[in-house]
Design a protein around this motif. Structure first.
Motif, mmCIF file in Angstrom:
data_model
loop_
_atom_site.group_PDB
_atom_site.id
_atom_site.type_symbol
_atom_site.label_atom_id
_atom_site.label_comp_id
_atom_site.label_asym_id
_atom_site.label_seq_id
_atom_site.Cartn_x
_atom_site.Cartn_y
_atom_site.Cartn_z
ATOM 1 N N GLU A 39 -0.493 -4.714 11.939
ATOM 2 C CA GLU A 39 -1.645 -4.180 11.235
ATOM 3 C C GLU A 39 -1.231 -3.555 9.914
ATOM 4 O O GLU A 39 -1.997 -3.554 8.955
ATOM 5 N N ALA A 40 -0.034 -3.029 9.871
ATOM 6 C CA ALA A 40 0.539 -2.478 8.641
ATOM 7 C C ALA A 40 2.051 -2.551 8.774
ATOM 8 O O ALA A 40 2.597 -2.691 9.882
ATOM 9 N N GLY A 41 2.745 -2.496 7.642
ATOM 10 C CA GLY A 41 4.192 -2.585 7.659
ATOM 11 C C GLY A 41 4.829 -1.530 8.534
ATOM 12 O O GLY A 41 4.365 -0.384 8.578
ATOM 13 N N MET A 42 5.853 -1.926 9.266
ATOM 14 C CA MET A 42 6.657 -1.066 10.126
ATOM 15 C C MET A 42 5.932 -0.599 11.382
ATOM 16 O O MET A 42 6.443 0.243 12.109
ATOM 17 N N GLN A 43 4.732 -1.134 11.656
ATOM 18 C CA GLN A 43 4.027 -0.722 12.867
ATOM 19 C C GLN A 43 4.401 -1.569 14.071
ATOM 20 O O GLN A 43 4.167 -1.179 15.207
ATOM 21 N N GLY A 44 4.972 -2.736 13.837
ATOM 22 C CA GLY A 44 5.390 -3.578 14.934
ATOM 23 C C GLY A 44 4.217 -4.235 15.647
ATOM 24 O O GLY A 44 3.042 -3.983 15.340
ATOM 25 N N ASP B 58 -3.087 14.175 7.639
ATOM 26 C CA ASP B 58 -3.419 12.974 6.872
ATOM 27 C C ASP B 58 -2.185 12.190 6.444
ATOM 28 O O ASP B 58 -2.260 11.299 5.599
ATOM 29 N N SER B 59 -1.035 12.497 7.031
ATOM 30 C CA SER B 59 0.212 11.836 6.652
ATOM 31 C C SER B 59 0.417 10.543 7.437
ATOM 32 O O SER B 59 -0.121 10.360 8.537
ATOM 33 N N THR B 60 1.208 9.646 6.864
ATOM 34 C CA THR B 60 1.653 8.418 7.522
ATOM 35 C C THR B 60 3.169 8.357 7.429
ATOM 36 O O THR B 60 3.726 8.558 6.348
ATOM 37 N N VAL B 61 3.815 8.094 8.570
ATOM 38 C CA VAL B 61 5.279 8.081 8.571
ATOM 39 C C VAL B 61 5.792 6.781 9.183
ATOM 40 O O VAL B 61 5.105 6.145 9.979
ATOM 41 N N PRO B 62 7.018 6.362 8.830
ATOM 42 C CA PRO B 62 7.641 5.227 9.509
ATOM 43 C C PRO B 62 7.727 5.485 11.010
ATOM 44 O O PRO B 62 7.864 6.630 11.454
ATOM 45 N N LEU C 8 0.837 -1.181 0.000
ATOM 46 C CA LEU C 8 0.000 0.000 0.000
ATOM 47 C C LEU C 8 0.881 1.243 0.000
ATOM 48 O O LEU C 8 1.924 1.286 0.658
ATOM 49 N N LEU C 9 0.448 2.248 -0.752
ATOM 50 C CA LEU C 9 1.187 3.503 -0.803
ATOM 51 C C LEU C 9 0.745 4.421 0.330
ATOM 52 O O LEU C 9 -0.421 4.460 0.706
ATOM 53 N N ALA C 10 1.707 5.136 0.875
ATOM 54 C CA ALA C 10 1.437 6.108 1.924
ATOM 55 C C ALA C 10 2.059 7.430 1.523
ATOM 56 O O ALA C 10 2.965 7.493 0.682
ATOM 57 N N ILE D 151 6.148 13.388 0.028
ATOM 58 C CA ILE D 151 6.811 12.143 -0.389
ATOM 59 C C ILE D 151 5.775 11.028 -0.389
ATOM 60 O O ILE D 151 5.091 10.804 0.625
ATOM 61 N N THR D 152 5.633 10.353 -1.520
ATOM 62 C CA THR D 152 4.783 9.162 -1.612
ATOM 63 C C THR D 152 5.684 7.938 -1.607
ATOM 64 O O THR D 152 6.698 7.896 -2.310
ATOM 65 N N TYR D 153 5.307 6.964 -0.795
ATOM 66 C CA TYR D 153 6.208 5.820 -0.629
ATOM 67 C C TYR D 153 5.399 4.559 -0.334
ATOM 68 O O TYR D 153 4.207 4.622 0.001
ATOM 69 N N ALA D 154 6.058 3.439 -0.459
ATOM 70 C CA ALA D 154 5.473 2.149 -0.106
ATOM 71 C C ALA D 154 6.182 1.627 1.134
ATOM 72 O O ALA D 154 7.412 1.521 1.161
ATOM 73 N N SER D 155 5.400 1.330 2.170
ATOM 74 C CA SER D 155 5.973 0.749 3.377
ATOM 75 C C SER D 155 6.354 -0.708 3.144
ATOM 76 O O SER D 155 5.942 -1.325 2.166
ATOM 77 N N ARG D 156 7.123 -1.216 4.038
ATOM 78 C CA ARG D 156 7.366 -2.648 4.014
ATOM 79 C C ARG D 156 6.061 -3.380 4.282
ATOM 80 O O ARG D 156 5.147 -2.850 4.930
#
Length: 410
Positions: A161-166, A26-30, A7-9, A136-141
């Motif tokens: 629940e989503a990549g990089m959330q642990g 509305d942003s999502t960050v690592p 999924l793109l964030a 910046i548009t990116y794809a999480s792990r």
């Protein structure tokens, strides 16, 4: 085969002042991103010779899909250069003028994998450009799964629940014998020579791939306290069993100290030399200072002590002017605010005083498999002289004989 859904964030950083950017709602960050922004002039204003830089790190191997900037310029002037660095690789370079910044300026579009650091730099060549925001548009792990093992059994599987959330690691309950101390990324049965860092319960665990963790437990070998029942010369602690305190140190100003029993404190060990059945000399083992008396004061003088002994009870005393004084550990001073060890007028008799034999230092047992015999040898079925039971393992006893640990079936 595990299907990975990518999924793109998007994260948008809006310029606030010359050293600050704000993340849009509305942003999502690592999860552990580091962000810094600086402008050699003011906020997003870039004149000829000025430089504005946005630096992002701890991106955890994301895939960059696009980089764009919201920019403005003076009415009929303004030019500059925009560069994008992904880690140590140049991702994009482009020139902009006042004519090309009326819409979002897309600096990069494509796919750059495994990016951990991103730097966007705007360098002014003509007055004046204005940078309002970086997007910046990116794809999480992808989301990964951790399998939690409790011994040889799967305790649980947890998926992000989503990549990089642990995932949040649970706390395992202690047992009657074993204390849970964390999660290990390496499975082991015996206490390792080097224990790698454990992942603590109650904290988030982040993964670069599917993982397996093992619940890790510790058994503290609680040493058995043995009191002298036969009087032999040797090294001892002189203790009050009722309140678990021990004579400590050497005489000073007619008194001595006491403290809670510490099995490995050299300040609490004394050489006791029995010269007769009811006579002994005491020497502080670490300093070889004699422990004696001068009148009714404690003194660093080699002095003969009389001995009262019955079973596990051992009490030292002396006679001064036809009165008996026992070596006692918690005597209240005259003002009632202080306690000390010294001579107390009393007749020898039954008391909680005793000589405690040196307790061998034992290391804890640490394992991912508390249900296993720990690779301990089996002991003979018949009890041996001098054996000590350390703990019970269900149908087994963990014992020590001549300094070696054994497992014996009941």
């Amino acid at each position: 085969m595990k299907l990975l859904l990518v999924l793109l964030a998007t994260m948008t950083w809006t310029v606030v002042d010359k050293n600050t950017v704000h993340l849009s709602d509305d942003s999502t960050v690592p999860y552990d991103i580091n962000v810094s922004y600086s402008n050699t002039y003011n906020a997003g204003h870039v004149r000829a010779g000025d430089v504005a830089t946005l630096s992002l790190s701890n991106l955890n191997g994301i895939t960059i899909e696009s980089v764009s900037l919201a920019m403005r310029s003076n009415k009929n002037a303004g030019a500059g250069q925009i560069s994008v660095m992904a880690d140590n690789t140049s991702l994009a370079n482009m020139s902009v003028t006042w004519q090309s910044v009326s819409n979002a300026v897309q600096v990069f579009s494509g796919q750059k994998n495994n990016v951990n650091a991103l730097t966007i730099t705007v360098s002014g060549t003509q007055n004046s450009l204005y940078v309002d925001a970086f997007t910046i548009t990116y794809a999480s792990r992808p989301a990964y799964t951790v399998t939690l093992m409790n011994g040889s059994r799967v305790y649980a599987t947890l998926t992000e629940e989503a990549g990089m959330q642990g995932v949040l690691l649970p706390c395992m309950p202690d047992t009657a014998q074993w204390q849970f101390i964390g999660w290990s990324g390496i499975e082991f049965w015996e206490t390792p020579d080097y224990l790698y860092a454990l992942y603590p319960a109650g904290e988030r665990f982040y993964m670069n791939s599917d993982r397996t963790l093992w619940a890790t437990y510790r058994f503290n070998n609680i040493p058995e306290e043995v009191y002298a029942t036969e009087l032999e010369s040797g090294i001892y602690q002189y203790v009050n069993r009722a309140v678990e305190i021990a004579l400590t140190g050497v005489p000073e100003d007619g008194r001595m100290d006491f403290n809670s029993i510490q099995h490995n404190d050299p300040n609490q060990y004394y050489d006791i030399t029995f010269t007769a059945e009811n006579t002994a000399f005491i020497t502080h083992h670490a300093t070889q200072t004699p422990i004696g008396y001068s009148g009714t004061d404690m003194a660093a003088i080699a002095s003969p002590w009389q001995v009262y002994h019955d079973g596990e009870e051992t009490l030292f005393y002396t006679t001064v002017n036809q009165k008996n004084y026992v070596l006692w550990l918690n005597i209240m001073s005259g003002d009632g605010y202080d306690f000390y060890a010294g001579l107390l007028q009393a007749n020898p008799g039954p008391s909680p005083m005793a000589l405690l034999l040196p307790v061998p230092k034992t290391d804890p047992i640490i394992t991912c498999h508390p249900e296993s015999p720990q690779d301990i040898e089996n002991a003979p079925s018949a009890p041996s002289a001098g054996e000590r039971i350390l703990m019970h393992f269900g149908n087994y006893d963990l014992i020590i004989i001549d300094g070696q640990k054994y497992l014996r079936k009941k």
